[in-house]
Design an enzyme around this catalytic site. Structure first.
Site, PDB file in Angstrom:
ATOM      1  N   HIS A 121     -13.935  30.786 -20.243  1.00  0.00           N
ATOM      2  CA  HIS A 121     -13.654  32.227 -20.209  1.00  0.00           C
ATOM      3  C   HIS A 121     -14.900  33.087 -20.069  1.00  0.00           C
ATOM      4  CE1 HIS A 121      -9.564  31.234 -22.298  1.00  0.00           C
ATOM      5  NE2 HIS A 121      -9.528  31.059 -21.012  1.00  0.00           N
ATOM      6  N   ILE A 232     -13.179  23.374 -39.302  1.00  0.00           N
ATOM      7  CA  ILE A 232     -13.869  22.431 -38.436  1.00  0.00           C
ATOM      8  C   ILE A 232     -15.334  22.196 -38.829  1.00  0.00           C
ATOM      9  CG2 ILE A 232     -14.370  24.186 -36.668  1.00  0.00           C
ATOM     10  CD1 ILE A 232     -13.666  21.710 -34.712  1.00  0.00           C
TER      11      ILE A 232
HETATM   12  P1  NAD Z   1      -6.865  31.778 -31.380  1.00  0.00           P
HETATM   13  O1  NAD Z   1      -7.319  32.956 -32.137  1.00  0.00           O
HETATM   14  O2  NAD Z   1      -5.627  31.870 -30.613  1.00  0.00           O
HETATM   15  O3  NAD Z   1      -6.675  30.575 -32.405  1.00  0.00           O
HETATM   16  C1  NAD Z   1      -7.674  30.187 -33.284  1.00  0.00           C
HETATM   17  C2  NAD Z   1      -7.182  28.950 -34.005  1.00  0.00           C
HETATM   18  O4  NAD Z   1      -8.261  28.433 -34.786  1.00  0.00           O
HETATM   19  C3  NAD Z   1      -6.022  29.214 -34.959  1.00  0.00           C
HETATM   20  O5  NAD Z   1      -5.062  28.196 -34.767  1.00  0.00           O
HETATM   21  C4  NAD Z   1      -6.669  29.096 -36.351  1.00  0.00           C
HETATM   22  O6  NAD Z   1      -5.801  28.555 -37.312  1.00  0.00           O
HETATM   23  C5  NAD Z   1      -7.811  28.154 -36.095  1.00  0.00           C
HETATM   24  N1  NAD Z   1      -8.982  28.333 -36.955  1.00  0.00           N
HETATM   25  C6  NAD Z   1      -9.542  29.470 -37.404  1.00  0.00           C
HETATM   26  N2  NAD Z   1     -10.656  29.202 -38.095  1.00  0.00           N
HETATM   27  C7  NAD Z   1     -10.798  27.850 -38.096  1.00  0.00           C
HETATM   28  C8  NAD Z   1     -11.750  26.961 -38.655  1.00  0.00           C
HETATM   29  N3  NAD Z   1     -12.790  27.385 -39.373  1.00  0.00           N
HETATM   30  N4  NAD Z   1     -11.583  25.635 -38.443  1.00  0.00           N
HETATM   31  C9  NAD Z   1     -10.502  25.150 -37.740  1.00  0.00           C
HETATM   32  N5  NAD Z   1      -9.582  25.963 -37.200  1.00  0.00           N
HETATM   33  C10 NAD Z   1      -9.733  27.286 -37.362  1.00  0.00           C
HETATM   34  O7  NAD Z   1      -8.088  31.294 -30.472  1.00  0.00           O
HETATM   35  P2  NAD Z   1      -8.102  30.519 -29.074  1.00  0.00           P
HETATM   36  O8  NAD Z   1      -7.119  29.430 -29.079  1.00  0.00           O
HETATM   37  O9  NAD Z   1      -9.513  30.227 -28.777  1.00  0.00           O
HETATM   38  O10 NAD Z   1      -7.580  31.592 -28.009  1.00  0.00           O
HETATM   39  C11 NAD Z   1      -8.017  32.915 -28.092  1.00  0.00           C
HETATM   40  C12 NAD Z   1      -8.760  33.472 -26.887  1.00  0.00           C
HETATM   41  O11 NAD Z   1      -9.593  34.475 -27.417  1.00  0.00           O
HETATM   42  C13 NAD Z   1      -9.686  32.535 -26.190  1.00  0.00           C
HETATM   43  O12 NAD Z   1      -9.403  32.669 -24.851  1.00  0.00           O
HETATM   44  C14 NAD Z   1     -11.102  33.059 -26.442  1.00  0.00           C
HETATM   45  O13 NAD Z   1     -11.763  33.285 -25.218  1.00  0.00           O
HETATM   46  C15 NAD Z   1     -10.942  34.409 -27.049  1.00  0.00           C
HETATM   47  N6  NAD Z   1     -11.780  34.664 -28.264  1.00  0.00           N
HETATM   48  C16 NAD Z   1     -13.065  34.239 -28.313  1.00  0.00           C
HETATM   49  C17 NAD Z   1     -13.826  34.467 -29.442  1.00  0.00           C
HETATM   50  C18 NAD Z   1     -15.249  33.949 -29.477  1.00  0.00           C
HETATM   51  O14 NAD Z   1     -15.881  33.828 -28.437  1.00  0.00           O
HETATM   52  N7  NAD Z   1     -15.783  33.605 -30.656  1.00  0.00           N
HETATM   53  C19 NAD Z   1     -13.288  35.148 -30.532  1.00  0.00           C
HETATM   54  C20 NAD Z   1     -11.964  35.596 -30.447  1.00  0.00           C
HETATM   55  C21 NAD Z   1     -11.211  35.334 -29.296  1.00  0.00           C
END
Ligand code: NAD
Ligand code: ZN
Length: 239
Positions: A121, A232
């Protein structure tokens, strides 16, 4: 160490062809909110839902409002890689992990030292002028007030991230599919597996060591050979 983590450790010890596929949950332990957790961005109140704000149409029509959200919620600075990022970088240095495939746009895998990172992304670290193509870094964007403009032609700058309604980079997809198809161990972590086409890539895995590490359940739990519920960073640091 519990039995599941012992199995994960054994699979990692025995393999030199591990691929990691992750999402926003990988960075929550660094202090970046994900989208779908209870304190994630989807459960906070905005005038529009996040998937509307982060769409191509919204970016073109309401650029100032897009940037209010984007700068506030996604361009977070002074964040550091956590134990998950660091462990994955270490496994790559040891020649065990072939690639990290990430949906994240935060650049934390590279900050941890990972070299082969497939950014499905895009990245908040890269930005370009929509008029002349000049590139701008995170710092330039962070220091801009409101909509960032090019310092040469005053065109509007767009982040090199894939917004909703936009396609993914074909070369990145192709390389990711190849890594997944040939992987011995595929570790999936910190992702709700709800965002397509990214989530569909894991269907290319053909092995029998599919590991899922997530805080909550996902639609693919039934597919996993090993399903670990937990944070994680905490899980991987026990390896
Ligand atoms: P999502 O928010 O849909 O899901 C996150 C998942 O991670 C959830 O199932 C949650 O239970 C789990 N989770 C949260 N903290 C955790 C941990 N410490 N250990 C294990 N599991 C954990 O995220 P997604 O599936 O990546 O999809 C969201 C979209 O949003 C992606 O396309 C991404 O590009 C974008 N996004 C990116 C960021 C970033 O770059 N850090 C932040 C927010 C959203
Ligand atoms: Zn320009």
């Amino acid at each position: 160490m519990n039995e599941k983590i012992a199995t994960l450790k054994k699979w990692i010890d025995e393999s030199d062809n591990i691929v990691f596929f992750g999402g926003a949950g990988v960075s929550t332990e660094s202090g970046i909110p994900d989208f779908r957790s209870v304190d994630g961005l989807y459960n906070q109140k905005y005038d529009y839902p996040p998937e509307t704000i982060l769409s191509h149409t919204f970016f073109m029509r309401k650029t100032d409002e897009f940037y209010r959200f984007y700068q506030d919620k996604l361009m977070i600075d002074n964040v550091l890689p956590n134990k998950a990022h660091l462990k994955l970088a270490e496994l790559e240095r040891e020649g065990k992990l072939k690639a990290v495939i990430t949906q994240n746009i935060d650049g934390l895998h590279q900050a941890a030292g990972s070299k082969e990172v497939m950014e499905l992304h895009g990245s908040i670290q890269r930005n370009y002028c929509m008029k002349c193509g000049k590139f701008f870094d995170f710092k330039y964007m962070k220091e801009s007030n409101g909509v960032p403009h090019c310092d040469e032609c005053s065109g509007v700058i767009k982040p090199d991230v894939v917004l909703y309604e936009e396609g993914l980079d074909e070369v990145t997809i192709e390389k990711s599919v190849n890594y997944i198809r040939n992987a011995d161990v595929l570790i999936i972590g910190g992702t709700s597996l709800a965002v397509y086409p990214a989530a569909g890539l894991i269907d290319y895995y053909r092995g029998n060591k599919l590991v899922l590490i997530n805080l909550s359940s996902t639609p693919k739990d039934g597919m996993a050979d090993l399903c670990i519920e937990g944070k994680i960073g905490e899980v991987l640091s026990q390896i």
